[in-house]
Motif scaffolding. Structure first.
Motif, PDB file in Angstrom:
ATOM      1  N   GLY A   1     -12.835  -4.025   3.910  1.00  0.00           N
ATOM      2  CA  GLY A   1     -13.527  -5.099   3.208  1.00  0.00           C
ATOM      3  C   GLY A   1     -14.084  -6.199   4.090  1.00  0.00           C
ATOM      4  N   GLY A   2     -13.796  -6.139   5.379  1.00  0.00           N
ATOM      5  CA  GLY A   2     -14.343  -7.155   6.267  1.00  0.00           C
ATOM      6  C   GLY A   2     -15.839  -6.986   6.452  1.00  0.00           C
ATOM      7  N   GLY A   3     -16.438  -7.974   7.096  1.00  0.00           N
ATOM      8  CA  GLY A   3     -17.877  -7.902   7.334  1.00  0.00           C
ATOM      9  C   GLY A   3     -18.437  -9.228   7.748  1.00  0.00           C
ATOM     10  N   LEU A   4     -19.764  -9.309   7.707  1.00  0.00           N
ATOM     11  CA  LEU A   4     -20.485 -10.523   8.072  1.00  0.00           C
ATOM     12  C   LEU A   4     -20.959 -11.205   6.796  1.00  0.00           C
ATOM     13  CD1 LEU A   4     -21.922 -12.366  10.147  1.00  0.00           C
ATOM     14  CD2 LEU A   4     -23.845 -10.747  10.063  1.00  0.00           C
ATOM     15  N   VAL A   5     -20.690 -12.493   6.685  1.00  0.00           N
ATOM     16  CA  VAL A   5     -21.080 -13.248   5.498  1.00  0.00           C
ATOM     17  C   VAL A   5     -21.508 -14.645   5.924  1.00  0.00           C
ATOM     18  CG1 VAL A   5     -18.723 -14.058   5.055  1.00  0.00           C
ATOM     19  CG2 VAL A   5     -20.347 -13.895   3.157  1.00  0.00           C
ATOM     20  N   GLN A   6     -22.393 -15.246   5.167  1.00  0.00           N
ATOM     21  CA  GLN A   6     -22.817 -16.610   5.457  1.00  0.00           C
ATOM     22  C   GLN A   6     -21.784 -17.607   4.962  1.00  0.00           C
ATOM     23  OE1 GLN A   6     -26.764 -17.063   3.759  1.00  0.00           O
ATOM     24  NE2 GLN A   6     -27.699 -16.611   5.742  1.00  0.00           N
ATOM     25  N   ALA A   7     -21.763 -18.751   5.585  1.00  0.00           N
ATOM     26  CA  ALA A   7     -20.860 -19.815   5.150  1.00  0.00           C
ATOM     27  C   ALA A   7     -21.096 -20.115   3.668  1.00  0.00           C
ATOM     28  CB  ALA A   7     -21.088 -21.072   5.979  1.00  0.00           C
ATOM     29  N   GLY A   8     -19.997 -20.294   2.954  1.00  0.00           N
ATOM     30  CA  GLY A   8     -20.058 -20.512   1.514  1.00  0.00           C
ATOM     31  C   GLY A   8     -19.930 -19.243   0.702  1.00  0.00           C
ATOM     32  N   GLY A   9     -20.024 -18.113   1.374  1.00  0.00           N
ATOM     33  CA  GLY A   9     -19.947 -16.838   0.674  1.00  0.00           C
ATOM     34  C   GLY A   9     -18.521 -16.376   0.438  1.00  0.00           C
ATOM     35  N   SER A  10     -18.410 -15.144  -0.063  1.00  0.00           N
ATOM     36  CA  SER A  10     -17.107 -14.587  -0.429  1.00  0.00           C
ATOM     37  C   SER A  10     -16.955 -13.169   0.114  1.00  0.00           C
ATOM     38  CB  SER A  10     -16.946 -14.546  -1.957  1.00  0.00           C
ATOM     39  OG  SER A  10     -16.999 -15.837  -2.513  1.00  0.00           O
ATOM     40  N   LEU A  11     -15.724 -12.795   0.331  1.00  0.00           N
ATOM     41  CA  LEU A  11     -15.356 -11.427   0.678  1.00  0.00           C
ATOM     42  C   LEU A  11     -14.011 -11.126   0.035  1.00  0.00           C
ATOM     43  CD1 LEU A  11     -16.100 -11.051   4.528  1.00  0.00           C
ATOM     44  CD2 LEU A  11     -17.264  -9.848   2.668  1.00  0.00           C
ATOM     45  N   ARG A  12     -13.773  -9.855  -0.243  1.00  0.00           N
ATOM     46  CA  ARG A  12     -12.461  -9.430  -0.703  1.00  0.00           C
ATOM     47  C   ARG A  12     -11.933  -8.363   0.244  1.00  0.00           C
ATOM     48  NH1 ARG A  12     -10.315  -6.502  -6.223  1.00  0.00           N
ATOM     49  NH2 ARG A  12     -11.348  -4.688  -5.247  1.00  0.00           N
ATOM     50  N   LEU A  13     -10.808  -8.652   0.842  1.00  0.00           N
ATOM     51  CA  LEU A  13     -10.149  -7.689   1.712  1.00  0.00           C
ATOM     52  C   LEU A  13      -9.137  -6.887   0.907  1.00  0.00           C
ATOM     53  CD1 LEU A  13      -9.428  -9.895   4.858  1.00  0.00           C
ATOM     54  CD2 LEU A  13     -11.511  -8.656   4.241  1.00  0.00           C
ATOM     55  N   SER A  14      -8.997  -5.622   1.279  1.00  0.00           N
ATOM     56  CA  SER A  14      -8.014  -4.746   0.646  1.00  0.00           C
ATOM     57  C   SER A  14      -7.048  -4.215   1.696  1.00  0.00           C
ATOM     58  CB  SER A  14      -8.708  -3.565  -0.028  1.00  0.00           C
ATOM     59  OG  SER A  14      -9.595  -3.995  -1.034  1.00  0.00           O
ATOM     60  N   CYS A  15      -5.834  -3.982   1.276  1.00  0.00           N
ATOM     61  CA  CYS A  15      -4.808  -3.403   2.143  1.00  0.00           C
ATOM     62  C   CYS A  15      -4.110  -2.309   1.347  1.00  0.00           C
ATOM     63  CB  CYS A  15      -3.822  -4.463   2.579  1.00  0.00           C
ATOM     64  SG  CYS A  15      -2.389  -3.819   3.478  1.00  0.00           S
ATOM     65  N   ALA A  16      -4.443  -1.077   1.651  1.00  0.00           N
ATOM     66  CA  ALA A  16      -3.837   0.063   0.974  1.00  0.00           C
ATOM     67  C   ALA A  16      -2.575   0.469   1.726  1.00  0.00           C
ATOM     68  CB  ALA A  16      -4.823   1.223   0.924  1.00  0.00           C
ATOM     69  N   ALA A  17      -1.465   0.517   1.001  1.00  0.00           N
ATOM     70  CA  ALA A  17      -0.180   0.815   1.624  1.00  0.00           C
ATOM     71  C   ALA A  17       0.296   2.211   1.253  1.00  0.00           C
ATOM     72  CB  ALA A  17       0.858  -0.219   1.184  1.00  0.00           C
ATOM     73  N   SER A  18       0.989   2.818   2.197  1.00  0.00           N
ATOM     74  CA  SER A  18       1.693   4.075   1.933  1.00  0.00           C
ATOM     75  C   SER A  18       3.038   4.013   2.642  1.00  0.00           C
ATOM     76  CB  SER A  18       0.883   5.278   2.415  1.00  0.00           C
ATOM     77  OG  SER A  18       0.628   5.192   3.809  1.00  0.00           O
ATOM     78  N   GLY A  19       4.022   4.655   2.039  1.00  0.00           N
ATOM     79  CA  GLY A  19       5.353   4.658   2.619  1.00  0.00           C
ATOM     80  C   GLY A  19       6.197   3.455   2.243  1.00  0.00           C
ATOM     81  N   ARG A  20       5.611   2.511   1.520  1.00  0.00           N
ATOM     82  CA  ARG A  20       6.325   1.326   1.049  1.00  0.00           C
ATOM     83  C   ARG A  20       5.606   0.825  -0.196  1.00  0.00           C
ATOM     84  NH1 ARG A  20       8.350  -3.261   5.212  1.00  0.00           N
ATOM     85  NH2 ARG A  20       9.848  -1.605   5.671  1.00  0.00           N
ATOM     86  N   THR A  21       6.382   0.482  -1.207  1.00  0.00           N
ATOM     87  CA  THR A  21       5.808   0.020  -2.463  1.00  0.00           C
ATOM     88  C   THR A  21       5.562  -1.478  -2.405  1.00  0.00           C
ATOM     89  OG1 THR A  21       7.027   1.755  -3.633  1.00  0.00           O
ATOM     90  CG2 THR A  21       6.164  -0.064  -4.954  1.00  0.00           C
TER      91      THR A  21
END
Length: 122
Positions: free
Chosen positions: A8-28
């Motif tokens: 979910g990372g990337g380049l965005v202008q100031a004032g903008g939004s991003l959503r990062l995701s973290c998919a897990a395995s091996g732990r709930t």
């Protein structure tokens, strides 16, 4: 084996939004503390946000009111919604998990993802 994969990372202008995701395995994710940290060039890794196994959330002062940590138990994924981004938010963002409840202390976390780059242009 515990694995965390950020996206979910990337380049965005100031004032903008991003959503990062973290998919897990091996732990709930609903049974362990989960955190987001970041590291800017030439700086130490720092705490951003965490969610405890019971759902409690806490944030670094620098992101409070702009970032929101959440989780989807069905997808075993943790998110970091980042709004009103600033150039000083530019960093590599890491997801981490702890066998403890969750905290802002780096050394509490025992598994880390590979990181995702967030760049905020002015």
């Amino acid at each position: 084996q515990v694995q965390l994969v950020e996206s979910g990372g990337g380049l965005v202008q100031a004032g903008g939004s991003l959503r990062l995701s973290c998919a897990a395995s091996g732990r709930t994710v609903s049974s362990y503390g989960m955190g987001w940290f970041r590291q800017a060039p030439g700086k130490e890794r720092e705490f951003v946000a965490a969610i405890t196994w019971s759902g409690g959330r806490f944030y670094a002062d620098s992101v409070k009111g702009r970032f929101t940590i959440s989780r989807d138990n069905a997808k075993n994924t943790v998110y970091l919604q980042m709004n009103i981004l600033k150039p000083e938010d530019t960093a590599v963002y890491y997801c981490a998990t702890t066998a403890g409840a969750g905290s802002g202390r780096i050394y509490d976390y025992d598994y880390w993802g590979q990181g995702t780059q967030v760049t905020v242009s002015s």
